[in-house]
Write a protein that holds these residues in place. Structure first.
Motif, PDB file in Angstrom:
ATOM      1  N   SER A 294       0.821  -1.214   0.000  1.00 38.06           N
ATOM      2  CA  SER A 294       0.000   0.000   0.000  1.00 38.06           C
ATOM      3  C   SER A 294       0.848   1.255   0.000  1.00 38.06           C
ATOM      4  N   ALA A 295       2.100   1.121   0.412  1.00 38.05           N
ATOM      5  CA  ALA A 295       2.995   2.282   0.366  1.00 38.05           C
ATOM      6  C   ALA A 295       4.418   1.781   0.234  1.00 38.05           C
TER       7      ALA A 295
ATOM      8  N   ASN B  91      -2.996  -0.189   9.397  1.00 39.26           N
ATOM      9  CA  ASN B  91      -2.302   0.894  10.124  1.00 39.26           C
ATOM     10  C   ASN B  91      -1.282   1.602   9.243  1.00 39.26           C
ATOM     11  N   LEU B  92      -1.693   1.936   8.064  1.00 40.41           N
ATOM     12  CA  LEU B  92      -0.751   2.453   7.068  1.00 40.41           C
ATOM     13  C   LEU B  92       0.061   3.657   7.561  1.00 40.41           C
ATOM     14  N   LEU B  93      -0.634   4.653   8.122  1.00 37.87           N
ATOM     15  CA  LEU B  93       0.082   5.866   8.528  1.00 37.87           C
ATOM     16  C   LEU B  93       1.123   5.564   9.601  1.00 37.87           C
ATOM     17  N   PHE B  94       0.741   4.741  10.542  1.00 40.28           N
ATOM     18  CA  PHE B  94       1.656   4.365  11.623  1.00 40.28           C
ATOM     19  C   PHE B  94       2.895   3.668  11.049  1.00 40.28           C
TER      20      PHE B  94
END
Ligand SMILES: Cc1cc2nc3c(=O)[nH]c(=O)nc-3n(C[C@H](O)[C@H](O)[C@H](O)COP(=O)(O)OP(=O)(O)OC[C@H]3O[C@@H](n4cnc5c(N)ncnc54)[C@H](O)[C@@H]3O)c2cc1C
Length: 469
Positions: free
Chosen positions: A433-434, A451-454
């Protein structure tokens, strides 16, 4: 390097490679055109190296901070911890000019003065092989009908037939222990060796159908330096590694060495990175060049066996292995050049993608008139694959990381760079995803959508520590 438009004029795509047995029967055909274009372009191209080098030199001349000293050579080098003392000798006048420098890059070929002077040893893979390499210009009246490349696995005379560009054919003939050394490079001898295979280029061709412009004996080696670096001196290209040419990777890996080194040197010189980052140059390039030499050797063993029994076994193996493609993996020509150590996330989210080169969408796809690699530019890039546009805002706020240099992107499924499906397939296959992409387009690290941002925060912090500590 900004030379694509000029290079495009001197190259021909490679269609494929055919491995034949001594009776001319096809053992295996590898069609490059069927390969997914991981780099957004042909998977392999042919060109004449002097033409390519002239484009490089012309390009270098445009930089005012490059001074040419043609006809001079480095004649002394003292590599100290913080600076280097050098002497350059003009070959005509014998005048010696002293220099001091912070860094030295030894790009001085197989016989490297810099390597020898630094006392850096090379690991020998013990695969020396003697071949005669021939450049042949076919008369203009004959059309080169078949541009395919042939590896003729004839134990009596292993032979490579390689159309380059226009009417230029490269031949390589393996030398037998019983050959008359004095005759090896002689024209009559070479024409005799070509004779059984010329028809593949054009059935009308006769043995005197062209001009031999070069025939030289080469010993193909597998050699790799024990260290690409000593103090602030670095080795790149053939100065650091030599490979049998069966994979066509010698020059390619030299260019990759320099791409790997440049962004690190640039960051250290600008005070952005800790000088320790430069040690990763050796670690990363050791791993990839070792892989490259070993793989080229495996191909060499397949092509160049001069033992009747072994070649019979090889032909039998091919016949069986055709039904099990995985068994033929040593003969593939498409690699992701993954490394496992160096500037790469090994701890937080380890996976098979970290360390590989990110696939490049087709080079005809442009955004703001830039191809993908130009668009994500030459600093670290953070790319998030999401349909949530506001993520960019959130990421920019939570990641004011100086190394990204504003180079943060959100690609939704309709983004032009996703349109040829290559990146989309890659992220779906690997649940990405990133991704953090390094300036040389190898993947630093990536994470899935939980929890992508984390996760991005953690990965970014780790990168920051790695580059600055
Ligand atoms: C038969 C054959 C087939 C090949 N096929 C392929 C292929 O298909 N694909 C591929 O990628 N590669 C191939 N290669 C390999 C490729 O040609 C080399 O890897 C490449 O040329 C190495 O480039 P380099 O700049 O490191 O070294 P070089 O090209 O050797 O350049 C070194 C330069 O340093 C200069 N120099 C040396 N000493 C000094 C000094 N003391 N002071 C100043 N200057 C100095 C030299 O004059 C030279 O200009 C092949 C090689 C051979 C022999």
């Amino acid at each position: 390097m900004g030379i694509f438009d000029e290079v495009e004029k001197i190259i021909d795509p490679i269609k494929g490679v055919n491995f034949l047995n001594r009776n001319g029967k096809t053992l295996l055909s590898v069609g490059f055109e069927d390969h997914p274009k991981l780099n957004g372009y042909y998977e392999g191209v042919m060109f004449n190296q002097p033409k390519f080098e002239s484009i490089l030199r012309h390009r270098a001349q445009k930089y005012e901070n490059i001074e040419f000293k043609l006809g001079s050579s480095l004649s002394n080098l003292e590599a100290l911890e913080n600076h280097n003392n050098l002497e350059v000798t003009n070959q005509e006048t014998h005048e010696i000019t002293p220099y001091t420098s912070t860094y030295v890059i030894g790009a001085d070929g197989a016989d490297s003065f810099v390597r020898k002077h630094l006392g850096i040893k090379m690991h020998d893979y013990g695969c020396d092989q003697d071949w005669v390499v021939v450049d042949y210009l076919v008369d203009d009246k004959y059309e080169i009908l078949d541009k395919a490349r042939y590896q003729i696995c004839d134990y009596k005379r292993p032979t490579t037939l390689l159309p380059i560009t226009d009417n230029h054919i490269r031949w390589e003939f393996k030398i037998n222990p019983s050959d008359d050394v004095a005759q090896l490079e002689a024209e009559d001898n070479i024409r005799e060796w070509m004779k059984p295979h010329l028809w593949r280029i054009n059935p009308k061709i006769d043995v005197n159908s062209g001009k031999i412009i070069r025939s030289s004996k080469y010993t193909f080696h597998g050699l790799l330096v024990e260290n690409f670096k000593l103090n602030n001196c670095f080795l790149i290209g053939d100065a650091a590694h030599q490979t049998p040419p069966f994979l066509g990777q010698g020059l390619c890996q030299g260019i990759k060495d320099s791409y790997n080194l440049c962004w690190k040197l640039d960051g250290v010189r600008n005070g952005l990175f800790n000088p320790m980052v430069l040690n990763s140059y050796d670690i990363e390039r050791q791993e990839i060049n070792d892989f490259m030499i070993r793989t080229a050797m495996k191909q060499g063993e397949v092509i160049g066996s001069q033992d009747r029994f072994k070649s019979f076994m090889r032909d039998t193996f091919f016949a069986i292995a055709k039904k099990f493609p995985a068994a033929l993996s040593a003969l593939k020509f498409q690699y992701s050049w993954k490394f496992n150590n160096g500037i790469i996330d090994k701890d937080l989210y380890p996976n098979n993608v970290n360390g590989v080169i990110i696939p490049q969408p087709d080079i005809n796809i442009k955004v703001e008139n830039k191809k993908f690699d130009q668009y994500i530019n030459d600093s670290f890039a953070l790319i998030v694959f999401s349909n949530e546009e506001s993520l960019k805002q959130k990421l920019s706020i939570s990641h004011p990381l100086k190394f990204f240099n504003e180079n943060i992107h959100v690609f939704d499924t309709n983004h032009p760079f996703m349109s040829d499906g290559k990146l989309l397939k890659w992220i779906n296959d690997n649940q990405i995803s990133a991704v953090i992409v390094r300036p040389d387009k190898h993947i630093y690290g990536c994470c899935d959508k939980e929890n992508l941002l984390f996760k991005m925060e953690k990965l970014t912090e780790q990168l920051q520590n790695e580059l600055s500590k």
